[in-house]
Each structure stands twice: as structure tokens, then as C-alpha cells.
Design a protein around this motif. Structure first.
Motif, mmCIF file in Angstrom:
data_model
loop_
_atom_site.group_PDB
_atom_site.id
_atom_site.type_symbol
_atom_site.label_atom_id
_atom_site.label_comp_id
_atom_site.label_asym_id
_atom_site.label_seq_id
_atom_site.Cartn_x
_atom_site.Cartn_y
_atom_site.Cartn_z
ATOM 1 N N SER A 115 0.839 -1.196 0.000
ATOM 2 C CA SER A 115 0.000 0.000 0.000
ATOM 3 C C SER A 115 0.876 1.250 0.000
ATOM 4 C CB SER A 115 -0.930 0.011 1.220
ATOM 5 O OG SER A 115 -0.196 -0.052 2.434
ATOM 6 N N ARG A 116 2.117 1.078 0.403
ATOM 7 C CA ARG A 116 3.078 2.180 0.456
ATOM 8 C C ARG A 116 4.463 1.618 0.223
ATOM 9 N NH1 ARG A 116 4.207 4.712 6.186
ATOM 10 N NH2 ARG A 116 5.995 6.073 5.822
ATOM 11 N N ILE A 117 5.300 2.383 -0.471
ATOM 12 C CA ILE A 117 6.645 1.915 -0.800
ATOM 13 C C ILE A 117 7.657 2.943 -0.327
ATOM 14 C CG2 ILE A 117 8.237 1.342 -2.690
ATOM 15 C CD1 ILE A 117 5.792 0.287 -4.218
ATOM 16 N N VAL A 118 8.660 2.452 0.386
ATOM 17 C CA VAL A 118 9.777 3.313 0.778
ATOM 18 C C VAL A 118 11.060 2.730 0.198
ATOM 19 C CG1 VAL A 118 8.635 4.075 2.895
ATOM 20 C CG2 VAL A 118 10.214 2.146 2.986
ATOM 21 N N GLY A 119 12.013 3.609 -0.083
ATOM 22 C CA GLY A 119 13.264 3.190 -0.685
ATOM 23 C C GLY A 119 14.454 3.563 0.181
ATOM 24 N N LEU A 120 15.412 2.653 0.262
ATOM 25 C CA LEU A 120 16.661 2.894 0.973
ATOM 26 C C LEU A 120 17.819 2.860 -0.003
ATOM 27 C CD1 LEU A 120 16.416 0.662 4.207
ATOM 28 C CD2 LEU A 120 15.902 3.094 3.991
ATOM 29 N N ARG A 121 18.806 3.702 0.260
ATOM 30 C CA ARG A 121 20.071 3.640 -0.471
ATOM 31 C C ARG A 121 21.192 4.008 0.490
ATOM 32 N NH1 ARG A 121 20.564 8.042 -4.312
ATOM 33 N NH2 ARG A 121 19.047 7.028 -5.654
ATOM 34 N N ASP A 122 22.192 3.139 0.575
ATOM 35 C CA ASP A 122 23.343 3.376 1.459
ATOM 36 C C ASP A 122 22.915 3.694 2.887
ATOM 37 O OD1 ASP A 122 24.845 3.081 -0.841
ATOM 38 O OD2 ASP A 122 24.969 5.241 -1.200
ATOM 39 N N GLY A 123 21.863 3.003 3.355
ATOM 40 C CA GLY A 123 21.410 3.182 4.725
ATOM 41 C C GLY A 123 20.530 4.386 4.961
ATOM 42 N N GLU A 124 20.237 5.155 3.916
ATOM 43 C CA GLU A 124 19.412 6.357 4.055
ATOM 44 C C GLU A 124 18.035 6.142 3.431
ATOM 45 O OE1 GLU A 124 21.579 10.337 3.744
ATOM 46 O OE2 GLU A 124 22.773 9.057 2.418
ATOM 47 N N LEU A 125 17.027 6.721 4.060
ATOM 48 C CA LEU A 125 15.680 6.703 3.505
ATOM 49 C C LEU A 125 15.583 7.793 2.446
ATOM 50 C CD1 LEU A 125 12.793 5.476 3.815
ATOM 51 C CD2 LEU A 125 12.305 7.376 5.366
ATOM 52 N N ILE A 126 15.402 7.397 1.187
ATOM 53 C CA ILE A 126 15.427 8.377 0.098
ATOM 54 C C ILE A 126 14.101 8.484 -0.641
ATOM 55 C CG2 ILE A 126 17.907 8.067 -0.282
ATOM 56 C CD1 ILE A 126 17.036 6.407 -2.838
#
Length: 259
Positions: free
Chosen positions: A219-230
């Protein structure tokens, strides 16, 4: 889904003993009844974040609240009680392969029993019936007495879901639950998780590497890159270019910076 935050992640950082940074200042709320999908490259911090929620990992700084209580500062009985509400499904299933499906599913009740009683398998009759019901939810009741290692990978993962359901959790964490499964079986496993989310109101937080599954079930998507929420959007607002942004490699970033 309600407007009440069930999980609150506040300024969380994780630095491993070898100096590797796992998470950088993560702030994230998950509402009751939400199906949140976390995406990102391998090593982005997805598993670290998921395992921090039920404190399989201790964070270096910051706090994580479950239903308004800090799991980071809980200990002893209070921590055990909180963990009962947070079930975990692993990529490699984590079943006792030589044990029966019955025993594996009932092991989800260990948090409600003393050590000796659970070790010797002295389960209450109502919990045995509960195990049958849990297996029915994932369409595997006929496998109750089979050995776990006699099942296919998809069946083993669904047994793991039934075991997690035995905790009667408020939250179900799924760490790449379909990574070792074929597409058809992956959909069956995700169907089971979605049904628990919709029918029982269990909040699901899942790490997925498959964009199609993320959009279909989240229902919701979050993305991580190099340990950060982007990245953080409702699933129906996510585009292909959003995924390209999330999966942009470290090398691409360095090359862009050098131009």
C-alpha cells in the motif's frame, strides 16, 4: 488501515563494530493495518532496518517505538512481551527441516510457554487446533504431520507464515520472503501475507527485490540507499522512474559527481 502509528522509527542510526554504517538517521512511521514495502539495492540497509524493528539488531542511536513503547529500552519480560507482537519471516524459512510441520508451526507459541514445556512439546489442545487453523489459512492443513524437508520451498515459506501467525502478532516482518521462489509461488506467498493484512488487520512490513510484487501488494513503498531513507510514496503514486531513482547504484552517483 488507521491513522494511528503502530511503528515509529526516530532518528535511528546503526554503525557496526567494523565501522560499516548500516542506517543513517532513519525517520519512518508505519500505521496500523498498513502493508509497507521496503525496496533498495543489496546492502542498502533493508534487512538491518527490518531486524532493528524487533531488536534482532540493536541500533547505535535513536529509538523505535512499537505501539507507543520503546523496544530499544525494553528488557527482560517487557522485551519478550513486545517481541510476541512482532513476528518475523525469513528468506531461508528458518524451519527445523527434520521436524514435522506440526512442531514447526507450534514453535510459534514458544513465547507463551515456559522453556521446559515448549522444549518437550507439551502443547495445549487449543494451541494444536490453532496450528491447524493457521495452516488452513495458507492452504497446507493436509501437511500437518509431514516433515518440513519434504515440502517445496514455497510450502516451507507458507509454513513459516503459519508459524508467525501463531504468535498472534500485531506486526509481521518479512525479509525477502520470495527471494528463493519462482514467480508463481512468490505470488502465492504474497497472497497469504496480503490476506493476513486485509482479513486480520496485521500490519506487514516487507523487504522485496521485485518491483512488480512491490506495486501489486504494497500500500506504500519506501526506498533505501546506502542506509538512508530516500523515497516514500503511496504505491499507486509510484512510477518506473521512481524505481530507477531508488536503484541508482553508488557507481552511478560517483560518475555523476565527477562530471
Amino acid at each position: 488501515m488507521t491513522d494511528t502509528n503502530l511503528i515509529e522509527i526516530k532518528n535511528v542510526n546503526k554503525i557496526y563494530d567494523n565501522g560499516v554504517v548500516g542506517l543513517k538517521d532513519i525517520n519512518l512511521n508505519v500505521k496500523k493495518g498498513e502493508f509497507l514495502v521496503i525496496v533498495g539495492l543489496s546492502g542498502a540497509g533493508k534487512s538491518t532496518l527490518l531486524r532493528s524493528i524487533n531488536r534482532l539488531h540493536d541500533v547505535t542511536s535513536g529509538d523505535i517505538l512499537i505501539d507507543g513503547q520503546s523496544i530499544q529500552h525494553a528488557s527482560g519480560k517487557a522485551l519478550r512481551m513486545m517481541r510476541r507482537n512482532v513476528a518475523m519471516i525469513f528468506q531461508n524459512f528458518n524451519l527445523v527441516k527434520r521436524a514435522s510441520v506440526r512442531r514447526n508451526v507450534l514453535s510459534g507459541r514458544v513465547g507463551y510457554y515456559g522453556f521446559l514445556r515448549s522444549s518437550f512439546g507439551f502443547w495445549k489442545k487449543e494451541d494444536v487446533q490453532h496450528a491447524v487453523t493457521a495452516l488452513k489459512r495458507v492452504n497446507l492443513a493436509e501437511k500437518f504431520y509431514d516433515r518440513a524437508d519434504a515440502l517445496s520451498g514455497g510450502q516451507q515459506q507458507r509454513v513459516a507464515i503459519a508459524r508467525a501467525l501463531m504468535q498472534e502478532p500485531k506486526i509481521m516482518l518479512a525479509d525477502e520472503p520470495t527471494a528463493s521462489l519462482d514467480p508463481a509461488t512468490s505470488n502465492l506467498v504474497m497472497d497469504d501475507l496480503k490476506a493476513l493484512n486485509q482479513d486480520l488487520g496485521i500490519t506487514v512490513v516487507a523487504n522485496l527485490h521485485n518491483e512488480e510484487l512491490a506495486l501489486k501488494y504494497g500500500s506504500r513503498i519506501v526506498g533505501l540507499r546506502d542506509g538512508e531513507l530516500i523515497f516514500d510514496k503511496e504505491a499507486d503514486q509510484v512510477s518506473e522512474s521512481d524505481f530507477q531513482q531508488i536503484y541508482q547504484s553508488v557507481q552511478d552517483k560517483h560518475e555523476a559527481g565527477s562530471k
